[in-house]
Design an enzyme around this catalytic site. Structure first.
Site, PDB file in Angstrom:
ATOM      1  N   TYR A  48      -2.792   3.785  16.614  1.00 45.32           N
ATOM      2  CA  TYR A  48      -3.203   3.972  15.224  1.00 45.32           C
ATOM      3  C   TYR A  48      -3.791   5.369  15.089  1.00 45.32           C
ATOM      4  O   TYR A  48      -4.499   5.846  15.990  1.00 45.32           O
ATOM      5  CB  TYR A  48      -4.241   2.902  14.860  1.00 45.32           C
ATOM      6  CG  TYR A  48      -4.750   3.014  13.435  1.00 45.32           C
ATOM      7  CD1 TYR A  48      -3.917   2.725  12.361  1.00 45.32           C
ATOM      8  CD2 TYR A  48      -6.059   3.414  13.171  1.00 45.32           C
ATOM      9  CE1 TYR A  48      -4.372   2.830  11.054  1.00 45.32           C
ATOM     10  CE2 TYR A  48      -6.512   3.518  11.862  1.00 45.32           C
ATOM     11  CZ  TYR A  48      -5.668   3.232  10.814  1.00 45.32           C
ATOM     12  OH  TYR A  48      -6.123   3.334   9.526  1.00 45.32           O
ATOM     13  N   ASP A  62     -15.769  10.742   5.912  1.00 40.69           N
ATOM     14  CA  ASP A  62     -14.478  10.169   5.531  1.00 40.69           C
ATOM     15  C   ASP A  62     -14.469   9.876   4.029  1.00 40.69           C
ATOM     16  O   ASP A  62     -14.498   8.726   3.607  1.00 40.69           O
ATOM     17  CB  ASP A  62     -14.260   8.883   6.356  1.00 40.69           C
ATOM     18  CG  ASP A  62     -12.902   8.246   6.122  1.00 40.69           C
ATOM     19  OD1 ASP A  62     -11.994   8.930   5.618  1.00 40.69           O
ATOM     20  OD2 ASP A  62     -12.761   7.048   6.444  1.00 40.69           O
ATOM     21  N   ASP A  89      -2.908   6.509   8.888  1.00 39.71           N
ATOM     22  CA  ASP A  89      -3.722   6.273   7.698  1.00 39.71           C
ATOM     23  C   ASP A  89      -3.459   7.411   6.719  1.00 39.71           C
ATOM     24  O   ASP A  89      -3.871   8.544   6.951  1.00 39.71           O
ATOM     25  CB  ASP A  89      -5.190   6.275   8.159  1.00 39.71           C
ATOM     26  CG  ASP A  89      -6.180   6.057   7.053  1.00 39.71           C
ATOM     27  OD1 ASP A  89      -5.787   5.966   5.887  1.00 39.71           O
ATOM     28  OD2 ASP A  89      -7.389   5.960   7.395  1.00 39.71           O
ATOM     29  N   ASP A  91      -4.527   7.403   3.613  1.00 37.53           N
ATOM     30  CA  ASP A  91      -5.535   7.294   2.543  1.00 37.53           C
ATOM     31  C   ASP A  91      -4.867   6.861   1.225  1.00 37.53           C
ATOM     32  O   ASP A  91      -4.133   5.897   1.207  1.00 37.53           O
ATOM     33  CB  ASP A  91      -6.314   8.605   2.398  1.00 37.53           C
ATOM     34  CG  ASP A  91      -7.268   8.845   3.577  1.00 37.53           C
ATOM     35  OD1 ASP A  91      -7.612   7.865   4.268  1.00 37.53           O
ATOM     36  OD2 ASP A  91      -7.668   9.994   3.801  1.00 37.53           O
ATOM     37  N   HIS A 116      -0.134   3.716   6.001  1.00 40.46           N
ATOM     38  CA  HIS A 116      -0.683   2.838   4.961  1.00 40.46           C
ATOM     39  C   HIS A 116      -1.293   3.660   3.850  1.00 40.46           C
ATOM     40  O   HIS A 116      -1.841   4.743   4.056  1.00 40.46           O
ATOM     41  CB  HIS A 116      -1.627   1.770   5.518  1.00 40.46           C
ATOM     42  CG  HIS A 116      -2.883   2.236   6.167  1.00 40.46           C
ATOM     43  ND1 HIS A 116      -3.961   2.700   5.454  1.00 40.46           N
ATOM     44  CD2 HIS A 116      -3.253   2.261   7.463  1.00 40.46           C
ATOM     45  CE1 HIS A 116      -4.943   2.997   6.301  1.00 40.46           C
ATOM     46  NE2 HIS A 116      -4.543   2.756   7.533  1.00 40.46           N
ATOM     47  N   GLU A 118      -3.673   3.253   0.329  1.00 38.57           N
ATOM     48  CA  GLU A 118      -4.650   2.324  -0.233  1.00 38.57           C
ATOM     49  C   GLU A 118      -4.786   2.476  -1.746  1.00 38.57           C
ATOM     50  O   GLU A 118      -4.360   3.475  -2.330  1.00 38.57           O
ATOM     51  CB  GLU A 118      -5.992   2.502   0.474  1.00 38.57           C
ATOM     52  CG  GLU A 118      -6.660   3.824   0.217  1.00 38.57           C
ATOM     53  CD  GLU A 118      -7.603   4.242   1.356  1.00 38.57           C
ATOM     54  OE1 GLU A 118      -7.345   3.887   2.528  1.00 38.57           O
ATOM     55  OE2 GLU A 118      -8.586   4.937   1.057  1.00 38.57           O
ATOM     56  N   CYS A 126     -14.598   5.696   2.946  1.00 38.45           N
ATOM     57  CA  CYS A 126     -14.421   4.706   4.005  1.00 38.45           C
ATOM     58  C   CYS A 126     -14.486   3.306   3.409  1.00 38.45           C
ATOM     59  O   CYS A 126     -15.342   3.011   2.573  1.00 38.45           O
ATOM     60  CB  CYS A 126     -15.516   4.886   5.056  1.00 38.45           C
ATOM     61  SG  CYS A 126     -15.719   3.444   6.102  1.00 38.45           S
ATOM     62  N   ARG A 161      -2.506  -0.982   1.603  1.00 40.67           N
ATOM     63  CA  ARG A 161      -3.864  -1.445   1.880  1.00 40.67           C
ATOM     64  C   ARG A 161      -4.538  -1.710   0.538  1.00 40.67           C
ATOM     65  O   ARG A 161      -4.417  -0.903  -0.388  1.00 40.67           O
ATOM     66  CB  ARG A 161      -4.614  -0.361   2.662  1.00 40.67           C
ATOM     67  CG  ARG A 161      -6.127  -0.491   2.579  1.00 40.67           C
ATOM     68  CD  ARG A 161      -6.819   0.436   3.545  1.00 40.67           C
ATOM     69  NE  ARG A 161      -8.162   0.761   3.115  1.00 40.67           N
ATOM     70  CZ  ARG A 161      -9.032   1.477   3.824  1.00 40.67           C
ATOM     71  NH1 ARG A 161      -8.677   1.939   5.021  1.00 40.67           N
ATOM     72  NH2 ARG A 161     -10.231   1.748   3.358  1.00 40.67           N
ATOM     73  N   GLU A 191      -8.463  -4.868   3.321  1.00 39.17           N
ATOM     74  CA  GLU A 191      -9.649  -4.208   3.870  1.00 39.17           C
ATOM     75  C   GLU A 191     -10.903  -5.052   3.643  1.00 39.17           C
ATOM     76  O   GLU A 191     -11.033  -5.727   2.614  1.00 39.17           O
ATOM     77  CB  GLU A 191      -9.804  -2.824   3.217  1.00 39.17           C
ATOM     78  CG  GLU A 191     -11.035  -2.033   3.644  1.00 39.17           C
ATOM     79  CD  GLU A 191     -11.040  -1.593   5.115  1.00 39.17           C
ATOM     80  OE1 GLU A 191     -10.714  -2.415   5.999  1.00 39.17           O
ATOM     81  OE2 GLU A 191     -11.391  -0.423   5.383  1.00 39.17           O
ATOM     82  N   ASN A 213      -8.390  -5.090  10.489  1.00 36.96           N
ATOM     83  CA  ASN A 213      -9.113  -3.873  10.872  1.00 36.96           C
ATOM     84  C   ASN A 213     -10.390  -4.272  11.614  1.00 36.96           C
ATOM     85  O   ASN A 213     -11.355  -4.703  11.004  1.00 36.96           O
ATOM     86  CB  ASN A 213      -9.440  -3.091   9.583  1.00 36.96           C
ATOM     87  CG  ASN A 213     -10.264  -1.836   9.830  1.00 36.96           C
ATOM     88  OD1 ASN A 213     -10.480  -1.441  10.972  1.00 36.96           O
ATOM     89  ND2 ASN A 213     -10.725  -1.227   8.758  1.00 36.96           N
TER      90      ASN A 213
HETATM   91  C1  MIC Z   1      -9.444   2.108   9.009  1.00 42.76           C
HETATM   92  C2  MIC Z   1     -10.096   3.284   8.392  1.00 42.76           C
HETATM   93  O1  MIC Z   1      -9.490   3.548   7.145  1.00 42.76           O
HETATM   94  C3  MIC Z   1      -9.859   4.538   9.235  1.00 42.76           C
HETATM   95  O2  MIC Z   1      -9.821   5.623   8.643  1.00 42.76           O
HETATM   96  O3  MIC Z   1      -9.779   4.423  10.457  1.00 42.76           O
HETATM   97  C4  MIC Z   1     -11.635   3.142   8.236  1.00 42.76           C
HETATM   98  C5  MIC Z   1     -12.354   2.802   9.527  1.00 42.76           C
HETATM   99  C6  MIC Z   1     -13.860   2.975   9.491  1.00 42.76           C
HETATM  100  O4  MIC Z   1     -14.366   3.854   8.769  1.00 42.76           O
HETATM  101  O5  MIC Z   1     -14.537   2.274  10.239  1.00 42.76           O
HETATM  102  C7  MIC Z   1     -11.912   2.134   7.131  1.00 42.76           C
HETATM  103  O6  MIC Z   1     -11.988   2.555   5.954  1.00 42.76           O
HETATM  104  O7  MIC Z   1     -12.034   0.945   7.431  1.00 42.76           O
HETATM  105 MG    MG Z   2      -9.250   5.487   6.621  1.00 43.58          MG
END
Ligand code: MIC
Ligand code: MG
Length: 302
Positions: A48, A62, A89, A91, A116, A118, A126, A161, A191, A213
Site C-alpha cells: 500500500y 496529511d 492513495d 486522496d 482509491h 475518497e 486524514c 473510499r 473509512e 484500514n
Molecule cells: C489510509 C490513509 O488515508 C493513509 O493516507 O494512509 C490514512 C491513514 C492514517 O492517517 O492513519 C487515513 O486517512 O486513514
Molecule cells: Mg490517506
C-alpha cells in the site's frame, strides 16, 4: 536484480485474480522502495502507498498538501522494485472530475495496480481526524465515473473510499457505498468503521471487494487478519505502521546516543549490513558484472 520484471498489467491481473479467489490480500504500507522489497520478501500479497506516509515523509501534515506529481513519483519508485501489486492513495483525485481523469492515467503510467479516491471535500484531511466533510452524492459519483472512463487498462482497480461514516453514520455509509459501486467502483474502502459488525454490514451491502484500514491510533479498533477475513473483508491495509515502527526505533536510537554517547546497546536491534545487502540483492549485481561488486562482507563486523 534492479527492478521488477513483471509488467504493470500482469500485476493488475494477478491482483484481480487474488481478489476473485476470495482470499484476503494483506497490504502493509511501504514507506519507501526498500520497505516494499521487505514486504514482498516476507510473503505479503501487496503493498500500500499511503498519502499519510508520503506527507509525513515530507514533514507535512496529511491535509491535502501533497501533489499528484509527488504521489506519482513515489508510486513509480515503489512499483518498479516490487513484483507485488501496489494500491495507491489518490486522496480526492487532486481536483475536479477532470483532474481525477488525469490522475488515473498518470498513476496507471506509474505502474501501480490501482488507486482509491475518497469523497471528502477538497482539501481533504486524514480520515481519522474530526471535522471532516464529504461532498454530496452526485459529486462523489462524478469522481468515480471520471476515473472509470479515463482508465486504459481494464484491470486497473478503481476503489472508492467513503468517509461518510464518521459524519452521517453507518446507514449513510451503506447507501453511499452502493451508489459508488453502481457508478463503477471496483472496490469499496469504508473509512473509520467502528467495529467488525460495521465491516460486515458494508460487506453485505455491496458485491465488490471491501477494504479494512487497520491504522493505529485511529477510530477503528485493530482486528486480526483472521477476524477481518471471517467477516468477508477482502483487503487489509496497515498504512502507516512500518513508518511508525521505524520512527519509534529512530527516536529511541537518537535518545540512546544522547544518553550513552554511542549506539552499541542498540546494534542488536538493527538490520545488519548483511541483511540489507541481501534485501537489495548485491549478489545479483555481482553476477551481472563482477567488476562492480568488490565488497566482501567477511571483512566487516556483522
Ligand atoms: C489510509 C490513509 O488515508 C493513509 O493516507 O494512509 C490514512 C491513514 C492514517 O492517517 O492513519 C487515513 O486517512 O486513514
Ligand atoms: Mg490517506
Amino acid at each position: 536484480m534492479l527492478h521488477s520484471t513483471i509488467t504493470p498489467s500482469a500485476k493488475r491481473a494477478a491482483f484481480r485474480a487474488r481478489l476473485a479467489s476470495g482470499e484476503l490480500v494483506r497490504m502493509p504500507g511501504a514507506f519507501n522502495p526498500l520497505s516494499a522489497k521487505l514486504i514482498e520478501e516476507k510473503g505479503f500479497e501487496g503493498v500500500y502507498i499511503s498519502g499519510a506516509v508520503l506527507s509525513a515523509d515530507l514533514g507535512l501534515p496529511d491535509i491535502g498538501l501533497t501533489t499528484l506529481s509527488e504521489v506519482a513519483g513515489r508510486s513509480a519508485q515503489i512499483a518498479r522494485v516490487t513484483d507485488l501489486p501496489a494500491l495507491v492513495d489518490a486522496d480526492t483525485g487532486f481536483g475536479e472530475p477532470m483532474n481525477v481523469a488525469r490522475t488515473v492515467q498518470i498513476l496507471e503510467d506509474a505502474g501501480v495496480a490501482g488507486l482509491h479516491l475518497e469523497d471528502q471535500v477538497n482539501p481533504k484531511r486524514c480520515g481519522h481526524l474530526d471535522g471532516k466533510q464529504v461532498v454530496d452524492e452526485q459529486t462523489a459519483l462524478k469522481r468515480i465515473r471520471a476515473a472509470v472512463e479515463a482508465r486504459r487498462d481494464p484491470d486497473f482497480l478503481i476503489m472508492a473510499r467513503t468517509d461518510i461514516r464518521g459524519i452521517d453514520g453507518l446507514e449513510a455509509a451503506k447507501d453511499r457505498a452502493k451508489a459508488l459501486v453502481d457508478a463503477g467502483a471496483d472496490a469499496i474502502f469504508p473509512e473509520a468503521m467502528a467495529d467488525l459488525a460495521e465491516f460486515a454490514a458494508i460487506r453485505a451491502a455491496v458485491d465488490v471487494p471491501v477494504l479494512a484500514n487497520m491504522t493505529e491510533f485511529g477510530k477503528s479498533e485493530l482486528f486480526t487478519t483472521q477476524q477481518l477475513a471471517d467477516v468477508g473483508v477482502n483487503i487489509v491495509i496497515f498504512p502507516v505502521s512500518l513508518l511508525r515502527l521505524a520512527m519509534g526505533a529512530a527516536e529511541r536510537g537518537l535518545d540512546t546516543i544522547l544518553a550513552e554517547g554511542s549506539l552499541t546497546s542498540r546494534v542488536p536491534e538493527m538490520q545488519t549490513r548483511a541483511r540489507l545487502y541481501e534485501l537489495v540483492d548485491y549478489a545479483g549485481y555481482s553476477s551481472f558484472d563482477a567488476d562492480i561488486y568488490t565488497f566482501d562482507l567477511r571483512n566487516n563486523h556483522n
